[in-house]
Design an enzyme around this catalytic site. Structure first.
Site, PDB file in Angstrom:
ATOM      1  N   TYR A 141      -3.986   6.866   6.962  1.00 55.08           N
ATOM      2  CA  TYR A 141      -3.069   7.407   7.757  1.00 55.08           C
ATOM      3  C   TYR A 141      -3.427   8.131   9.039  1.00 55.08           C
ATOM      4  O   TYR A 141      -2.988   8.780   9.875  1.00 55.08           O
ATOM      5  CB  TYR A 141      -2.059   6.578   7.257  1.00 55.08           C
ATOM      6  CG  TYR A 141      -1.589   5.236   6.695  1.00 55.08           C
ATOM      7  CD1 TYR A 141      -1.143   4.756   8.085  1.00 55.08           C
ATOM      8  CD2 TYR A 141      -2.065   5.107   5.065  1.00 55.08           C
ATOM      9  CE1 TYR A 141      -1.339   3.608   6.479  1.00 55.08           C
ATOM     10  CE2 TYR A 141      -2.083   3.598   4.789  1.00 55.08           C
ATOM     11  CZ  TYR A 141      -1.632   3.220   5.406  1.00 55.08           C
ATOM     12  OH  TYR A 141      -1.296   1.870   4.926  1.00 55.08           O
ATOM     13  N   ASN A 164       2.220  -4.466  13.560  1.00 55.30           N
ATOM     14  CA  ASN A 164       1.664  -4.345  14.683  1.00 55.30           C
ATOM     15  C   ASN A 164       1.416  -6.472  15.055  1.00 55.30           C
ATOM     16  O   ASN A 164       1.463  -6.652  14.080  1.00 55.30           O
ATOM     17  CB  ASN A 164       0.167  -4.117  13.867  1.00 55.30           C
ATOM     18  CG  ASN A 164      -1.189  -4.786  14.244  1.00 55.30           C
ATOM     19  OD1 ASN A 164      -1.165  -5.401  15.806  1.00 55.30           O
ATOM     20  ND2 ASN A 164      -2.396  -4.996  13.799  1.00 55.30           N
ATOM     21  N   CYS A 172      -5.209  -3.110  11.421  1.00 53.95           N
ATOM     22  CA  CYS A 172      -4.455  -1.953  10.898  1.00 53.95           C
ATOM     23  C   CYS A 172      -4.939  -3.092   8.888  1.00 53.95           C
ATOM     24  O   CYS A 172      -4.547  -1.486   8.689  1.00 53.95           O
ATOM     25  CB  CYS A 172      -3.423  -2.676  10.995  1.00 53.95           C
ATOM     26  SG  CYS A 172      -2.297  -3.952  10.866  1.00 53.95           S
ATOM     27  N   HIS A 173      -5.994  -3.676   8.820  1.00 50.99           N
ATOM     28  CA  HIS A 173      -5.469  -3.450   7.709  1.00 50.99           C
ATOM     29  C   HIS A 173      -6.845  -2.871   7.092  1.00 50.99           C
ATOM     30  O   HIS A 173      -7.128  -2.103   5.841  1.00 50.99           O
ATOM     31  CB  HIS A 173      -6.452  -4.862   7.018  1.00 50.99           C
ATOM     32  CG  HIS A 173      -8.009  -5.560   7.757  1.00 50.99           C
ATOM     33  ND1 HIS A 173      -7.283  -6.069   8.919  1.00 50.99           N
ATOM     34  CD2 HIS A 173      -9.395  -5.624   7.573  1.00 50.99           C
ATOM     35  CE1 HIS A 173      -8.696  -6.509   9.141  1.00 50.99           C
ATOM     36  NE2 HIS A 173      -9.819  -6.345   8.291  1.00 50.99           N
ATOM     37  N   GLU A 199     -14.921  -8.021   5.096  1.00 49.50           N
ATOM     38  CA  GLU A 199     -15.757  -6.801   5.857  1.00 49.50           C
ATOM     39  C   GLU A 199     -16.767  -5.849   4.821  1.00 49.50           C
ATOM     40  O   GLU A 199     -17.603  -6.208   5.179  1.00 49.50           O
ATOM     41  CB  GLU A 199     -15.034  -5.897   5.981  1.00 49.50           C
ATOM     42  CG  GLU A 199     -13.726  -6.787   7.120  1.00 49.50           C
ATOM     43  CD  GLU A 199     -12.913  -5.884   8.392  1.00 49.50           C
ATOM     44  OE1 GLU A 199     -13.761  -4.892   8.170  1.00 49.50           O
ATOM     45  OE2 GLU A 199     -12.909  -6.794   9.206  1.00 49.50           O
TER      46      GLU A 199
END
Length: 202
Positions: A141, A164, A172-173, A199
């Site tokens: 963050y 979001n 945003c993950h 991912e």
């Protein structure tokens, strides 16, 4: 009159259903082409649950998890963009295809045009930066706050991620705490874990 005849008369035929779907699709096409609709939407199944996708003529404006309450999301879109909302149309076909490829491990970014009108000020700056975080990577963050131009606005980054309007598409993950723990996520932590694992495995 035989039972077979009664059944035929009382049950809608597949042709009737197809005709109704065709008429609805034509209505949406005409309303869209004549600028008589503000937003179109569809709901798709995904490995992280049913997703509501919504678009304006400028681009995709909303992706919503089921836990966000799709009816409430549509009400909010009606209040913020316009009350002329229709289900269907072809605006969201490409996003649906890209999401399917993403969850299948065949896509690392999204190319659909986006309508970011639901974000303003610092939140908009955060969303614009999130798309720059590489697939499979994470940022804290604090790192996002620096990149968005306000190094001390760590909590505001958390708020921007929590609100979001385009999760998954605007990733945003990929934002985590400085100690590496996940932090929060509007779709729930299990969903955040699943997206990051997807991912990392690619």
């Amino acid at each position: 009159m035989s039972d077979t005849t009664i059944q035929f008369l009382t049950q809608p035929t597949e042709t009737d259903d197809e005709r109704l779907a065709s008429l609805h699709a034509a209505l949406v096409r005409r309303a869209t082409s004549e600028a008589l609709v503000d937003t179109t939407y569809r709901i798709v199944d995904s490995p992280v649950g049913r997703l509501l996708l919504a678009a304006t003529d400028s681009g995709v404006v909303r992706v919503a998890y089921e836990v966000e309450d799709h009816d409430q999301v549509l009400d909010t879109l009606g209040a913020s963009i316009g009350s002329r909302i229709l289900r269907g149309g072809d605006r969201l076909d490409e996003l649906a295809r890209e999401l399917e490829a993403y969850f299948g491990g065949r896509r690392r970014s999204f190319d659909v045009p986006l309508d970011l009108r639901l974000a303003h000020g610092f939140r908009l700056a955060v969303l614009r930066h999130l798309g720059e975080i590489p697939y499979g990577a994470t940022e804290s963050y604090g790192e996002v706050a620096v990149a968005a131009g306000s190094p001390r606005a760590v909590r505001a980054v958390g708020s921007a991620c929590a609100t979001n309007p385009l999760p998954i598409v605007v990733p945003c993950h990929r934002v985590v705490r400085s100690d590496g723990t996940l932090g929060g996520y509007l779709g729930g932590l299990p969903v955040k874990e699943r997206l990051l694992a997807l991912e990392r495995a690619a």
